[in-house]
Write an enzyme that holds these catalytic residues in place. Structure first.
Site, PDB file in Angstrom:
ATOM      1  N   SER A  68     -20.762 -66.491  73.846  1.00  0.00           N
ATOM      2  CA  SER A  68     -20.748 -67.897  74.233  1.00  0.00           C
ATOM      3  C   SER A  68     -21.355 -68.843  73.198  1.00  0.00           C
ATOM      4  O   SER A  68     -20.804 -69.024  72.127  1.00  0.00           O
ATOM      5  CB  SER A  68     -21.459 -67.990  75.576  1.00  0.00           C
ATOM      6  N   ARG A 503     -40.230 -70.779  79.326  1.00  0.00           N
ATOM      7  CA  ARG A 503     -39.580 -69.589  79.899  1.00  0.00           C
ATOM      8  C   ARG A 503     -38.925 -68.755  78.797  1.00  0.00           C
ATOM      9  O   ARG A 503     -38.501 -69.312  77.767  1.00  0.00           O
ATOM     10  CB  ARG A 503     -38.536 -69.985  80.964  1.00  0.00           C
ATOM     11  N   SER A 505     -35.955 -66.896  77.037  1.00  0.00           N
ATOM     12  CA  SER A 505     -34.489 -66.969  77.102  1.00  0.00           C
ATOM     13  C   SER A 505     -33.939 -65.621  77.550  1.00  0.00           C
ATOM     14  O   SER A 505     -34.506 -64.577  77.234  1.00  0.00           O
ATOM     15  CB  SER A 505     -33.936 -67.325  75.718  1.00  0.00           C
ATOM     16  N   THR A 507     -30.726 -65.012  76.741  1.00  0.00           N
ATOM     17  CA  THR A 507     -29.564 -64.801  75.872  1.00  0.00           C
ATOM     18  C   THR A 507     -29.918 -64.769  74.386  1.00  0.00           C
ATOM     19  O   THR A 507     -29.087 -64.406  73.565  1.00  0.00           O
ATOM     20  CB  THR A 507     -28.524 -65.931  76.058  1.00  0.00           C
ATOM     21  N   ARG A 512     -38.222 -70.528  75.343  1.00  0.00           N
ATOM     22  CA  ARG A 512     -37.813 -71.933  75.320  1.00  0.00           C
ATOM     23  C   ARG A 512     -38.913 -72.811  75.920  1.00  0.00           C
ATOM     24  O   ARG A 512     -39.538 -72.438  76.928  1.00  0.00           O
ATOM     25  CB  ARG A 512     -36.528 -72.131  76.120  1.00  0.00           C
TER      26      ARG A 512
HETATM   27  C1  G16 Z   1     -25.752 -68.706  79.391  1.00  0.00           C
HETATM   28  C2  G16 Z   1     -25.821 -68.764  80.892  1.00  0.00           C
HETATM   29  C3  G16 Z   1     -26.359 -70.121  81.318  1.00  0.00           C
HETATM   30  C4  G16 Z   1     -27.697 -70.370  80.656  1.00  0.00           C
HETATM   31  C5  G16 Z   1     -27.599 -70.179  79.138  1.00  0.00           C
HETATM   32  C6  G16 Z   1     -28.946 -70.195  78.453  1.00  0.00           C
HETATM   33  O1  G16 Z   1     -24.877 -69.681  78.920  1.00  0.00           O
HETATM   34  O2  G16 Z   1     -24.548 -68.546  81.431  1.00  0.00           O
HETATM   35  O3  G16 Z   1     -26.480 -70.126  82.706  1.00  0.00           O
HETATM   36  O4  G16 Z   1     -28.145 -71.661  80.909  1.00  0.00           O
HETATM   37  O5  G16 Z   1     -27.022 -68.930  78.848  1.00  0.00           O
HETATM   38  O6  G16 Z   1     -29.742 -69.184  79.014  1.00  0.00           O
HETATM   39  P1  G16 Z   1     -31.134 -68.778  78.414  1.00  0.00           P
HETATM   40  O7  G16 Z   1     -31.941 -70.042  78.350  1.00  0.00           O
HETATM   41  O8  G16 Z   1     -31.681 -67.765  79.369  1.00  0.00           O
HETATM   42  O9  G16 Z   1     -30.899 -68.240  77.026  1.00  0.00           O
HETATM   43  P2  G16 Z   1     -23.720 -69.320  77.917  1.00  0.00           P
HETATM   44  O10 G16 Z   1     -22.920 -70.570  77.820  1.00  0.00           O
HETATM   45  O11 G16 Z   1     -24.368 -68.914  76.635  1.00  0.00           O
HETATM   46  O12 G16 Z   1     -23.006 -68.176  78.590  1.00  0.00           O
END
Ligand code: G16
Length: 547
Positions: A68, A503, A505, A507, A512
């Site tokens: 993504s 928090r 992350s 991903t 963050r």
């Molecule tokens: C993904 C999740 C979203 C989230 C984002 C960031 O988005 O589907 O719900 O807001 O990651 O998450 P984090 O802050 O935990 O890294 P995407 O568009 O990358 O699939």
């Protein structure tokens, strides 16, 4: 109950050994890390998808290979449940366990234990549909996934290179085929036809909007945006930009929804193109997010993020339910996360019920299902609108008593078709926004003036170990590392209208930090001071201390 095909599993698993030094985790949006280390994970996810399908009586399970919004070298994989929603929580834990079994033997042993514990009937059929985005690591990872699907004896359907929302749509379309809940034709064309037909009905008779620039983040959204543009024709002229899907390192680089939201800037590539007052929007790398923006008369950049989309859309649905005479039967509610701007939360909660949940579409989606119409958007532009099964029944059985009620009812019905209700969908959301703008005859500026955003800043902090960060209260407070939240509280008190949270992350390998305050300079200062505090308290390379 037949047995696990141990031989085929072992021989194929041997081709996809787990790197011994890595631990994988099914996070906010599945497994996500460098594409180069994900081979074993893909194989095992293929096996798991087959088992999930068997457990659900042969229903088709989706697998999306994407990272993504992340940079191009990253990749990832997530599983999609039969109604097109994210994988059930409990299975995320199983996915993590299976991904981390150190050897082939340990993996097969863990699988046997898993099948037994969950009483999975292995004689059931298994079906998996999968797709990938445009990342260069995608084809090899898909081939590992296919080995997994084959090893468990599942039937695989390759949906090719497409967006995450299309894959979610396909899963629901396949599983509802021939039922009263039929969601649409199970193909990319079926998806495009459904959205386009509904959009055309919704804007019929309205003056055509000026052309819309669509920043495709140099990702797979470019492909679907081009097709959508063709099928929309003159109904809505799209100008897709940042469509270089084969240029190395272009993906999400200084463009796309995440860049715009985080840097609060126009993608540099649009600077010479975007005229004052013109609407533009950005998708992310797999087109499940959407951020709008425009330049005012003095060329000042204004962002219309997920919060602004929620406010626009929720008010429109409420107006239509009133106009259709359904106000007392269909109630609208909003779901946000801690990232929602304080300005939006104040504005929305004065009008509608608002709930705050942890980050991640799965959390928002489930909370939104509790409303008759649940409008959920993360501030980063990820979201959609859900109509409950009861609301859908009400819409199909309601007898309007005036022509005006009948028109409003038809609009509501078409909204349920233009909206991808399986998951956040940048392109479907874009059409939804365009419908509302056309109906209200709003410019970007008028939309923006619904409420005023508080100045805010989002900062990433690279720490030694993000797993020590644990949160509570929908991620608004830290419970670990111990004592850190107290220090944050002391600091934030010194800022007028200050609000902040920290928090890990799910991903990216970062923590963050979000901060907002009444004044821009204070929001920036608060964010960087909290980031510095987080860094100092948890240790790390001084060269990477946030400045
Ligand atoms: C993904 C999740 C979203 C989230 C984002 C960031 O988005 O589907 O719900 O807001 O990651 O998450 P984090 O802050 O935990 O890294 P995407 O568009 O990358 O699939």
């Amino acid at each position: 109950m037949s047995a696990l095909p141990v031989d085929s599993l072992k021989s194929l698993a041997d081709l996809h050994p787990k790197p011994s030094h890595l631990t994988f985790q099914y996070g906010t949006a599945g497994f996500r890390t460098l594409g180069s280390v994900l081979d074993s994970v893909m194989f095992r996810v293929g096996v798991l998808a087959g088992l999930r399908s068997k457990k659900l009586d042969g229903k088709t399970i989706g697998v999306m290979v994407t990272a993504s919004h992340n940079p191009e070298p990253d990749n990832g994989v997530k599983l999609v449940d039969p109604r097109g929603e994210m994988l059930e929580n409990a299975w995320e834990v199983h996915a993590t366990t299976l991904a981390n079994a150190p050897t082939t033997d340990a993996f097969v042993e863990a699988l046997s234990a898993f099948v037994k514990a969950l009483k999975i009937d292995l004689s059931k059929p298994a079906r998996v549909v999968y797709a990938r985005d445009t990342r260069p690591s995608g084809p090899a990872l898909v081939s590992a996934l296919e080995d997994g699907i084959k090893a468990i004896g599942a039937e695989g359907r390759d949906a090719g290179v497409t967006t995450t929302p299309v894959l979610h749509y396909l899963v629901r379309a396949i599983n509802t085929k021939g039922t009263p809940e039929e969601y649409g034709e199970d193909s990319e064309e079926g998806y495009l036809n459904k959205l386009t037909a509904a959009f055309k009905k919704l804007v019929a008779g309205k003056p055509a909007s000026p052309p819309l620039i669509v920043d495709c983040a140099n990702g797979v959204g470019a492909k679907i945006a081009a097709k959508l543009s063709e099928s929309l024709g003159d109904t809505l002229r799209l100008i897709p930009v940042n469509t270089a899907t084969t240029t190395p390192e272009a993906l999400n680089n200084s463009c796309g929804a995440d860049y715009v939201k985080t840097s609060q800037k126009l993608p540099p590539s649009l600077a010479s193109q975007l005229k004052a007052g013109q609407r533009a929007c950005s998708l992310d790398g797999d087109a499940d997010r959407l951020i709008y923006y425009y330049l005012d008369d003095r060329s000042k950049f204004h962002m219309l993020d997920g919060d602004k989309i929620a406010a626009l859309v929720a008010a429109f649905v409420v107006d239509l339910t009133k106009a259709a005479g359904l106000e007392s039967q269909i109630k609208v509610g909003i779901v946000q996360t801690a990232y929602a701007n304080g300005g939006s939360t104040k504005y929305l909660s004065e009008r509608l019920p608002v709930k705050c949940v942890p980050t991640g579409v799965k959390h928002l989606h489930h909370a939104a299902e509790k409303y008759d119409v649940g409008v959920y958007f993360e501030a980063n532009g990820h979201g959609t609108v859900l109509f409950s099964p009861e609301s859908l029944k009400t819409l199909s059985s309601h007898q309007p008593s005036t022509p005006a009620q009948s028109t409003a009812l038809n609009y509501l019905v078409q909204l349920t078709n233009v909206i991808n209700q399986t998951v956040g969908d940048g392109l479907s959301d874009m059409l939804l926004v365009e419908v509302v703008l056309a109906h209200k005859a709003y410019s970007g500026e008028e939309w923006d003036s619904l409420y005023v955003d508080l100045p805010n800043r989002l900062v990433k902090v690279v720490v030694a170990n993000r797993n020590i960060f644990k949160t509570e209260d929908a991620e608004r407070r830290l419970v670990s590392p111990p004592g850190l939240q107290t220090k944050i509280d002391e600091l934030v008190r010194r800022y007028n209208g200050g609000r902040t949270f920290v928090r890990p992350s799910g991903t990216e390998d970062v923590v963050r930090v979000y901060a907002e305050a009444i004044v821009r300079s204070q929001a920036d200062e608060l964010a960087f001071r909290i980031a510095g505090l987080v860094y100092d308290e948890t240790g790390g390379d001084p060269a990477r201390r946030p400045v």
